[in-house]
Scaffold this motif. Structure first.
Motif, mmCIF file in Angstrom:
data_model
loop_
_atom_site.group_PDB
_atom_site.id
_atom_site.type_symbol
_atom_site.label_atom_id
_atom_site.label_comp_id
_atom_site.label_asym_id
_atom_site.label_seq_id
_atom_site.Cartn_x
_atom_site.Cartn_y
_atom_site.Cartn_z
ATOM 1 N N GLY A 120 27.532 -37.566 11.298
ATOM 2 C CA GLY A 120 26.614 -36.495 11.699
ATOM 3 C C GLY A 120 26.471 -35.443 10.604
ATOM 4 O O GLY A 120 25.368 -34.959 10.328
ATOM 5 N N ALA A 121 27.585 -35.120 9.954
ATOM 6 C CA ALA A 121 27.551 -34.100 8.896
ATOM 7 C C ALA A 121 26.687 -34.580 7.728
ATOM 8 O O ALA A 121 25.891 -33.810 7.168
ATOM 9 C CB ALA A 121 28.973 -33.795 8.421
ATOM 10 N N ALA A 122 26.816 -35.867 7.376
ATOM 11 C CA ALA A 122 26.035 -36.398 6.250
ATOM 12 C C ALA A 122 24.543 -36.375 6.579
ATOM 13 O O ALA A 122 23.710 -36.021 5.732
ATOM 14 C CB ALA A 122 26.491 -37.812 5.920
ATOM 15 N N SER A 123 24.222 -36.719 7.816
ATOM 16 C CA SER A 123 22.819 -36.714 8.211
ATOM 17 C C SER A 123 22.272 -35.273 8.224
ATOM 18 O O SER A 123 21.151 -35.007 7.770
ATOM 19 C CB SER A 123 22.722 -37.419 9.564
ATOM 20 O OG SER A 123 21.717 -36.913 10.335
ATOM 21 N N LEU A 124 23.098 -34.336 8.676
ATOM 22 C CA LEU A 124 22.695 -32.922 8.660
ATOM 23 C C LEU A 124 22.462 -32.441 7.222
ATOM 24 O O LEU A 124 21.484 -31.751 6.926
ATOM 25 C CB LEU A 124 23.792 -32.085 9.342
ATOM 26 C CG LEU A 124 23.629 -30.568 9.330
ATOM 27 C CD1 LEU A 124 22.345 -30.143 10.040
ATOM 28 C CD2 LEU A 124 24.837 -29.894 10.000
ATOM 29 N N VAL A 125 23.353 -32.838 6.312
ATOM 30 C CA VAL A 125 23.226 -32.443 4.904
ATOM 31 C C VAL A 125 21.889 -32.936 4.337
ATOM 32 O O VAL A 125 21.171 -32.193 3.665
ATOM 33 C CB VAL A 125 24.423 -33.000 4.094
ATOM 34 C CG1 VAL A 125 24.112 -33.062 2.609
ATOM 35 C CG2 VAL A 125 25.665 -32.158 4.345
ATOM 36 N N ARG A 126 21.551 -34.183 4.623
ATOM 37 C CA ARG A 126 20.276 -34.737 4.115
ATOM 38 C C ARG A 126 19.092 -33.931 4.654
ATOM 39 O O ARG A 126 18.163 -33.616 3.924
ATOM 40 C CB ARG A 126 20.115 -36.194 4.538
ATOM 41 C CG ARG A 126 20.896 -37.143 3.677
ATOM 42 C CD ARG A 126 20.430 -38.586 3.897
ATOM 43 N NE ARG A 126 21.528 -39.483 3.621
ATOM 44 C CZ ARG A 126 22.379 -39.956 4.519
ATOM 45 N NH1 ARG A 126 22.242 -39.654 5.794
ATOM 46 N NH2 ARG A 126 23.359 -40.749 4.154
ATOM 47 N N ASP A 127 19.154 -33.609 5.950
ATOM 48 C CA ASP A 127 18.053 -32.840 6.542
ATOM 49 C C ASP A 127 17.979 -31.435 5.950
ATOM 50 O O ASP A 127 16.893 -30.922 5.678
ATOM 51 C CB ASP A 127 18.233 -32.741 8.066
ATOM 52 C CG ASP A 127 17.966 -34.073 8.764
ATOM 53 O OD1 ASP A 127 17.381 -34.964 8.110
ATOM 54 O OD2 ASP A 127 18.361 -34.222 9.924
ATOM 55 N N LEU A 128 19.136 -30.816 5.749
ATOM 56 C CA LEU A 128 19.138 -29.458 5.191
ATOM 57 C C LEU A 128 18.529 -29.461 3.797
ATOM 58 O O LEU A 128 17.749 -28.572 3.444
ATOM 59 C CB LEU A 128 20.570 -28.894 5.159
ATOM 60 C CG LEU A 128 21.186 -28.573 6.528
ATOM 61 C CD1 LEU A 128 22.665 -28.224 6.381
ATOM 62 C CD2 LEU A 128 20.437 -27.426 7.208
ATOM 63 N N LEU A 129 18.882 -30.474 3.001
ATOM 64 C CA LEU A 129 18.310 -30.553 1.651
ATOM 65 C C LEU A 129 16.797 -30.731 1.722
ATOM 66 O O LEU A 129 16.051 -30.121 0.959
ATOM 67 C CB LEU A 129 18.954 -31.699 0.863
ATOM 68 C CG LEU A 129 20.385 -31.411 0.398
ATOM 69 C CD1 LEU A 129 21.068 -32.690 -0.071
ATOM 70 C CD2 LEU A 129 20.389 -30.361 -0.715
ATOM 71 N N GLY A 130 16.360 -31.545 2.678
ATOM 72 C CA GLY A 130 14.921 -31.741 2.856
ATOM 73 C C GLY A 130 14.217 -30.463 3.279
ATOM 74 O O GLY A 130 13.030 -30.277 3.016
ATOM 75 N N LEU A 131 14.950 -29.584 3.914
ATOM 76 C CA LEU A 131 14.368 -28.313 4.371
ATOM 77 C C LEU A 131 14.490 -27.206 3.325
ATOM 78 O O LEU A 131 14.124 -26.060 3.576
ATOM 79 C CB LEU A 131 15.067 -27.869 5.668
ATOM 80 C CG LEU A 131 14.710 -28.708 6.901
ATOM 81 C CD1 LEU A 131 15.697 -28.448 8.043
ATOM 82 C CD2 LEU A 131 13.291 -28.380 7.361
ATOM 83 N N GLY A 132 15.059 -27.546 2.160
ATOM 84 C CA GLY A 132 15.044 -26.593 1.049
ATOM 85 C C GLY A 132 16.210 -25.623 0.987
ATOM 86 O O GLY A 132 16.141 -24.619 0.281
#
Ligand code: IP8
Length: 258
Positions: A120-132
């Motif tokens: 879950g943390a890795a998926s959150l990290v990817r999304d956060l990066l996508g959100l800038g």
């Protein structure tokens, strides 16, 4: 659940050592100037995940309460006090990252022994990066079977690297690499393979709550086993920070599986 559309890949996971951003000899003493300098260097790097260590904040409290990475504790007061110390350090560092132009976004390593948590943390990290924003986390007090356990920033780097597979993981330290002679900064080892790193780790001791340089080398070896290049370099040298995060060859120790 609504998930952001544009999750993004990671250029590097960077561990900012507690020895770099705090004065380790004095409990709860931050080196704000060092924080600011390393933040400016990181603001010029690519898409990063930033992990910071505990230095004289987390380690001094954890050690005084007998909390460590190697076993569970039920000391609620100690766990709360250690997390508060990390919170204080993190706030100072996030302010400097923000002042340098990054958009730090703090997440926690709360269940270090759960594979689902890290997925879950890795998926959150990817999304956060996508959100800038720049995901930031730190060595922490996690909850595990039997109580609280310290999870070091180096361990966090391994868990995230397993899932995010960045091209490189960079450990920024207050010395220019893994030293053969701790009194001589020029004695750093240029390159190790994972077995060499493990052999060196076995001969070193760990004096803090998470195993110090010995544990760092073992985690570096496990990260290199994944095919991810690991650099251990001085966080005080902006050119080396930039080379390490951008794919050049910095001055320092490289751990690589060949
Ligand atoms: O300095 C330690 O993290 P590290 C975190 O990355 C605590 O090993 C709470 C002592």
């Amino acid at each position: 659940m609504g998930v952001p559309m544009s999750s993004a890949s990671v250029d590097a996971i960077v561990k900012v050592g507690g020895s770099l951003i705090t004065r380790k000899s004095e409990p709860m003493s931050a080196d704000v100037e060092a924080m600011s300098e390393v933040s400016r260097a990181l603001s010029r790097a690519g898409r990063l995940v930033v992990v910071h260590g505990g230095g004289s904040f987390g380690h001094s409290v954890a050690l005084s309460r007998g909390l460590s990475s190697s076993g569970a504790s039920r000391d609620a007061e100690g766990a709360s006090a250690t997390r508060l110390a990390m919170h204080e350090l993190s706030t100072l560092f996030l302010r400097e990252l923000s002042a340098a132009g990054l958009r730090p976004f703090l997440i926690h390593a709360s269940r270090p022994d759960s594979a689902e948590f890290w997925d879950g943390a890795a998926s959150l990290v990817r999304d956060l990066l996508g959100l800038g924003v720049t995901p930031v986390t730190h060595g922490d007090v996690g909850v595990t079977r039997g109580g609280f356990r310290i999870v070091g920033g180096d361990e966090i780097c391994l868990r995230l690297a397993e899932r995010l597979r960045p091209p490189r993981v960079v450990f920024l330290m207050d010395v220019p690499g893994v030293l053969r002679d701790p009194r001589d900064p020029s004695s750093y080892v240029e390159e190790l393979d994972p077995d060499g790193a493990r052999a060196m780790a076995a001969g070193l001791s760990g004096a803090d709550a998470t195993g110090g340089i010995s544990a760092k080398l073992s985690f570096a070896a496990s990260i290199a086993d994944l095919g991810v290049d690991v650099y251990l370099v001085s966080g005080r040298s902006t050119p080396d920070v930039l080379k390490a995060t951008a794919g050049g060859r910095p001055r320092g120790t490289m751990v690589r599986d060949r």
